[in-house]
Scaffold this motif. Structure first.
Motif, PDB file in Angstrom:
ATOM      1  N   ARG A   1       0.863  -0.979   0.040  1.00 19.06           N
ATOM      2  CA  ARG A   1      -0.016  -0.188  -0.008  1.00 19.06           C
ATOM      3  C   ARG A   1       0.768   1.259  -0.018  1.00 19.06           C
ATOM      4  NH1 ARG A   1      -5.206  -1.685   3.982  1.00 19.06           N
ATOM      5  NH2 ARG A   1      -5.622  -3.489   3.099  1.00 19.06           N
ATOM      6  N   ILE A   2       0.825   2.237  -1.163  1.00 17.57           N
ATOM      7  CA  ILE A   2       1.697   3.056  -1.270  1.00 17.57           C
ATOM      8  C   ILE A   2       1.117   4.421  -0.721  1.00 17.57           C
ATOM      9  CG2 ILE A   2       2.980   4.446  -2.916  1.00 17.57           C
ATOM     10  CD1 ILE A   2       3.508   1.475  -2.950  1.00 17.57           C
ATOM     11  N   LEU A   3       1.691   4.935   0.342  1.00 13.62           N
ATOM     12  CA  LEU A   3       1.647   6.140   1.077  1.00 13.62           C
ATOM     13  C   LEU A   3       1.883   7.346   0.419  1.00 13.62           C
ATOM     14  CD1 LEU A   3       2.204   4.943   4.805  1.00 13.62           C
ATOM     15  CD2 LEU A   3       0.042   4.566   3.531  1.00 13.62           C
ATOM     16  N   ASP A   4       3.247   7.306  -0.427  1.00 13.40           N
ATOM     17  CA  ASP A   4       3.742   8.392  -1.091  1.00 13.40           C
ATOM     18  C   ASP A   4       4.615   8.091  -2.110  1.00 13.40           C
ATOM     19  OD1 ASP A   4       4.368  11.181  -1.818  1.00 13.40           O
ATOM     20  OD2 ASP A   4       5.355  11.578   0.218  1.00 13.40           O
ATOM     21  N   ILE A   5       4.841   8.542  -3.267  1.00 12.26           N
ATOM     22  CA  ILE A   5       5.630   8.294  -4.227  1.00 12.26           C
ATOM     23  C   ILE A   5       6.089   9.487  -4.871  1.00 12.26           C
ATOM     24  CG2 ILE A   5       4.047   7.706  -5.867  1.00 12.26           C
ATOM     25  CD1 ILE A   5       6.108   5.522  -6.737  1.00 12.26           C
ATOM     26  N   GLY A   6       7.438  10.005  -4.915  1.00 13.96           N
ATOM     27  CA  GLY A   6       7.539  11.380  -5.794  1.00 13.96           C
ATOM     28  C   GLY A   6       8.986  11.635  -5.641  1.00 13.96           C
ATOM     29  N   PRO A   7       9.634  12.722  -6.212  1.00 16.54           N
ATOM     30  CA  PRO A   7      10.930  13.367  -6.138  1.00 16.54           C
ATOM     31  C   PRO A   7      11.304  13.764  -4.852  1.00 16.54           C
ATOM     32  CG  PRO A   7       9.725  14.756  -7.372  1.00 16.54           C
ATOM     33  CD  PRO A   7       8.548  13.689  -7.248  1.00 16.54           C
ATOM     34  N   ARG A   8      12.588  13.741  -4.601  1.00 16.50           N
ATOM     35  CA  ARG A   8      13.129  14.193  -3.243  1.00 16.50           C
ATOM     36  C   ARG A   8      14.530  14.731  -3.296  1.00 16.50           C
ATOM     37  NH1 ARG A   8       8.440  13.685  -2.130  1.00 16.50           N
ATOM     38  NH2 ARG A   8       7.481  13.095  -0.280  1.00 16.50           N
ATOM     39  N   ARG A   9      14.912  15.473  -2.587  1.00 14.50           N
ATOM     40  CA  ARG A   9      16.482  15.824  -2.228  1.00 14.50           C
ATOM     41  C   ARG A   9      16.888  15.128  -1.151  1.00 14.50           C
ATOM     42  NH1 ARG A   9      18.212  19.530  -6.556  1.00 14.50           N
ATOM     43  NH2 ARG A   9      16.813  20.658  -7.328  1.00 14.50           N
ATOM     44  N   ALA A  10      18.367  15.134  -1.283  1.00 20.20           N
ATOM     45  CA  ALA A  10      19.025  14.445  -0.163  1.00 20.20           C
ATOM     46  C   ALA A  10      18.735  15.139   1.179  1.00 20.20           C
ATOM     47  CB  ALA A  10      20.802  14.744  -0.432  1.00 20.20           C
ATOM     48  N   ARG A  11      18.470  16.515   1.247  1.00 19.93           N
ATOM     49  CA  ARG A  11      18.159  16.943   2.777  1.00 19.93           C
ATOM     50  C   ARG A  11      16.869  16.301   3.247  1.00 19.93           C
ATOM     51  NH1 ARG A  11      17.637  21.262  -0.954  1.00 19.93           N
ATOM     52  NH2 ARG A  11      15.282  21.926  -1.245  1.00 19.93           N
ATOM     53  N   ASP A  12      16.116  15.961   2.405  1.00 17.30           N
ATOM     54  CA  ASP A  12      14.621  15.525   2.763  1.00 17.30           C
ATOM     55  C   ASP A  12      14.798  14.172   3.360  1.00 17.30           C
ATOM     56  OD1 ASP A  12      13.260  17.532   1.558  1.00 17.30           O
ATOM     57  OD2 ASP A  12      13.514  16.452  -0.482  1.00 17.30           O
ATOM     58  N   ALA A  13      15.815  13.484   3.438  1.00 21.50           N
ATOM     59  CA  ALA A  13      16.069  11.857   3.947  1.00 21.50           C
ATOM     60  C   ALA A  13      16.521  12.365   5.510  1.00 21.50           C
ATOM     61  CB  ALA A  13      17.032  11.090   3.170  1.00 21.50           C
ATOM     62  N   LEU A  14      17.021  13.319   5.579  1.00 26.30           N
ATOM     63  CA  LEU A  14      17.742  13.712   7.063  1.00 26.30           C
ATOM     64  C   LEU A  14      16.728  13.149   8.102  1.00 26.30           C
ATOM     65  CD1 LEU A  14      19.747  16.658   6.358  1.00 26.30           C
ATOM     66  CD2 LEU A  14      20.602  14.523   6.825  1.00 26.30           C
ATOM     67  N   ALA A  15      15.270  13.620   7.975  1.00 29.07           N
ATOM     68  CA  ALA A  15      14.468  13.517   8.891  1.00 29.07           C
ATOM     69  C   ALA A  15      14.238  11.982   9.205  1.00 29.07           C
ATOM     70  CB  ALA A  15      13.097  13.878   8.485  1.00 29.07           C
ATOM     71  N   ASP A  16      14.517  11.034   8.170  1.00 27.36           N
ATOM     72  CA  ASP A  16      14.672   9.437   8.477  1.00 27.36           C
ATOM     73  C   ASP A  16      15.974   9.129   8.810  1.00 27.36           C
ATOM     74  OD1 ASP A  16      11.687   9.373   7.343  1.00 27.36           O
ATOM     75  OD2 ASP A  16      12.545   9.491   5.260  1.00 27.36           O
ATOM     76  N   GLY A  17      16.974   9.884   9.088  1.00 27.34           N
ATOM     77  CA  GLY A  17      18.127   9.320   9.760  1.00 27.34           C
ATOM     78  C   GLY A  17      19.113   8.997   8.683  1.00 27.34           C
ATOM     79  N   LEU A  18      18.810   9.305   7.383  1.00 25.48           N
ATOM     80  CA  LEU A  18      19.722   8.785   6.122  1.00 25.48           C
ATOM     81  C   LEU A  18      20.555   9.857   5.650  1.00 25.48           C
ATOM     82  CD1 LEU A  18      16.600   6.800   4.321  1.00 25.48           C
ATOM     83  CD2 LEU A  18      18.479   5.735   5.583  1.00 25.48           C
ATOM     84  N   SER A  19      21.730   9.580   5.415  1.00 27.20           N
ATOM     85  CA  SER A  19      22.699  10.597   4.752  1.00 27.20           C
ATOM     86  C   SER A  19      22.787  10.191   3.117  1.00 27.20           C
ATOM     87  CB  SER A  19      23.927  10.389   5.582  1.00 27.20           C
ATOM     88  OG  SER A  19      24.923  11.245   5.055  1.00 27.20           O
ATOM     89  N   LEU A  20      22.298  11.123   2.206  1.00 18.29           N
ATOM     90  CA  LEU A  20      22.157  10.566   1.114  1.00 18.29           C
ATOM     91  C   LEU A  20      23.387  11.469   0.256  1.00 18.29           C
ATOM     92  CD1 LEU A  20      19.809   9.253   1.920  1.00 18.29           C
ATOM     93  CD2 LEU A  20      18.687  10.084  -0.401  1.00 18.29           C
ATOM     94  N   PRO A  21      23.874  11.328  -0.913  1.00 19.59           N
ATOM     95  CA  PRO A  21      24.738  12.014  -1.651  1.00 19.59           C
ATOM     96  C   PRO A  21      24.027  13.354  -1.942  1.00 19.59           C
ATOM     97  CG  PRO A  21      24.989   9.873  -2.399  1.00 19.59           C
ATOM     98  CD  PRO A  21      23.727   9.916  -1.361  1.00 19.59           C
ATOM     99  N   SER A  22      24.721  14.706  -1.505  1.00 18.84           N
ATOM    100  CA  SER A  22      24.073  15.864  -1.914  1.00 18.84           C
ATOM    101  C   SER A  22      24.183  16.067  -3.497  1.00 18.84           C
ATOM    102  CB  SER A  22      24.919  16.980  -1.005  1.00 18.84           C
ATOM    103  OG  SER A  22      26.323  16.816  -1.514  1.00 18.84           O
ATOM    104  N   HIS A  23      23.388  16.941  -3.850  1.00 17.67           N
ATOM    105  CA  HIS A  23      23.149  17.159  -5.086  1.00 17.67           C
ATOM    106  C   HIS A  23      22.742  16.212  -6.095  1.00 17.67           C
ATOM    107  CE1 HIS A  23      25.068  20.732  -3.917  1.00 17.67           C
ATOM    108  NE2 HIS A  23      26.389  20.125  -3.742  1.00 17.67           N
ATOM    109  N   HIS A  24      22.394  15.093  -5.673  1.00 22.87           N
ATOM    110  CA  HIS A  24      21.658  13.869  -6.419  1.00 22.87           C
ATOM    111  C   HIS A  24      20.443  14.050  -6.104  1.00 22.87           C
ATOM    112  CE1 HIS A  24      25.119  10.847  -6.663  1.00 22.87           C
ATOM    113  NE2 HIS A  24      25.493  12.056  -6.793  1.00 22.87           N
ATOM    114  N   HIS A  25      19.501  13.479  -7.119  1.00 23.50           N
ATOM    115  CA  HIS A  25      17.968  13.358  -7.126  1.00 23.50           C
ATOM    116  C   HIS A  25      17.552  11.838  -6.839  1.00 23.50           C
ATOM    117  CE1 HIS A  25      17.451  17.588  -8.802  1.00 23.50           C
ATOM    118  NE2 HIS A  25      18.638  17.274  -9.278  1.00 23.50           N
ATOM    119  N   PHE A  26      16.395  11.836  -6.141  1.00 26.90           N
ATOM    120  CA  PHE A  26      15.938  10.549  -5.691  1.00 26.90           C
ATOM    121  C   PHE A  26      14.540  10.588  -5.871  1.00 26.90           C
ATOM    122  CE2 PHE A  26      19.525  11.752  -3.345  1.00 26.90           C
ATOM    123  CZ  PHE A  26      20.534  10.626  -3.206  1.00 26.90           C
ATOM    124  N   LEU A  27      14.110   9.334  -6.047  1.00 24.02           N
ATOM    125  CA  LEU A  27      12.563   8.932  -6.067  1.00 24.02           C
ATOM    126  C   LEU A  27      12.430   8.229  -4.663  1.00 24.02           C
ATOM    127  CD1 LEU A  27      10.052   8.680  -7.532  1.00 24.02           C
ATOM    128  CD2 LEU A  27      10.635   6.305  -8.104  1.00 24.02           C
TER     129      LEU A  27
END
Length: 240
Positions: free
Chosen positions: A104-130
């Protein structure tokens, strides 16, 4: 020792573990003949399909050899046994056991690296994510909540919808095969939000897992994930 039909661990994996345990404790010695598959099915109150799946795992692991007309023989004493999830993904694990997973999909869409910080994830900056947020159900019971960030540098032009993900493996949709993953696991008590999503009481412990998944030959993960899962799904795991 019996299989637990209420467990999230597939029955054939439980049966595989039970048979290995009996070989380890000498119930079935090296070189001895095992009961027939039909006898095993009756003894453990499982279907013949489950036994055949466990048999295939035992043969692939080199624990038993089996020849048509002459039965199955213990060919090795396993030093350790593990069962539970793998880095292939939950859908693939349970599909192998002929178990249907509902997403059951709650959300799907584009995100930036900074958006993942709230989930405790450190992602490469300047990359785009789904970003994909979903709850997973087994036999109409929620057992897993995932927040996934796919690095779009691996998947130029990727477009997925909630309908795409409803009943299909994410990895099959991406047409990828992972060969390694790293996970950090913590035991937690659920937040009110997780209690609502997973339909559990506030004193029900969960496993909180951060995961990075890699393609063969790649040093950079293509997937970053934070997921919360009922500990029942992992079953009993023996490391060797």
């Amino acid at each position: 020792m019996q299989v637990d039909k209420a467990s999230f661990t597939p029955l054939y994996k439980q049966l595989f573990y039970i048979i290995c345990q009996h070989i380890q404790d000498g119930t079935w010695a090296l070189g001895s003949q095992l009961p027939t598959q039909k006898e095993i099915a009756r003894t453990y109150n499982v279907s013949l399909i489950v036994v055949k799946q466990a048999w295939s795992e035992l043969i692939n692991a080199g624990v038993i050899t089996s020849q048509r007309g002459s039965g199955s023989v213990v060919s090795a004493v396993p030093e350790g046994v593990s069962y539970g999830h793998t880095f292939r993904g939950i859908t693939s694990d349970l599909r192998d056991a002929s178990v249907a997973i509902e997403n059951r999909i709650l959300d799907i869409g584009p995100r930036r690296a900074r958006d993942a910080l709230a989930d405790g994830l450190s992602l490469p900056s300047h990359h785009h994510f789904l970003f994909i947020s979903r709850i997973r159900y087994l036999n109409q019971r929620p057992f897993n909540h995932e927040k996934i960030y796919l690095d779009l540098s691996f998947f130029p032009g990727l477009s997925l919808t909630a309908d795409d993900l409803a009943n299909k493996s994410l990895y099959s949709l991406l047409n990828v095969s992972s060969d390694s993953a790293t996970e950090k696991v913590d035991a937690i008590l659920p937040t009110p939000d997780l209690c609502e999503k997973l339909q559990i009481p506030e004193n029900k412990p969960l496993l909180s897992v951060t995961r990075q998944t890699f393609l063969a030959g790649q040093e950079r993960p293509f997937e970053y994930c934070r997921y919360y899962v009922l500990s029942d799904y992992f079953g009993e795991i023996h490391y060797h």
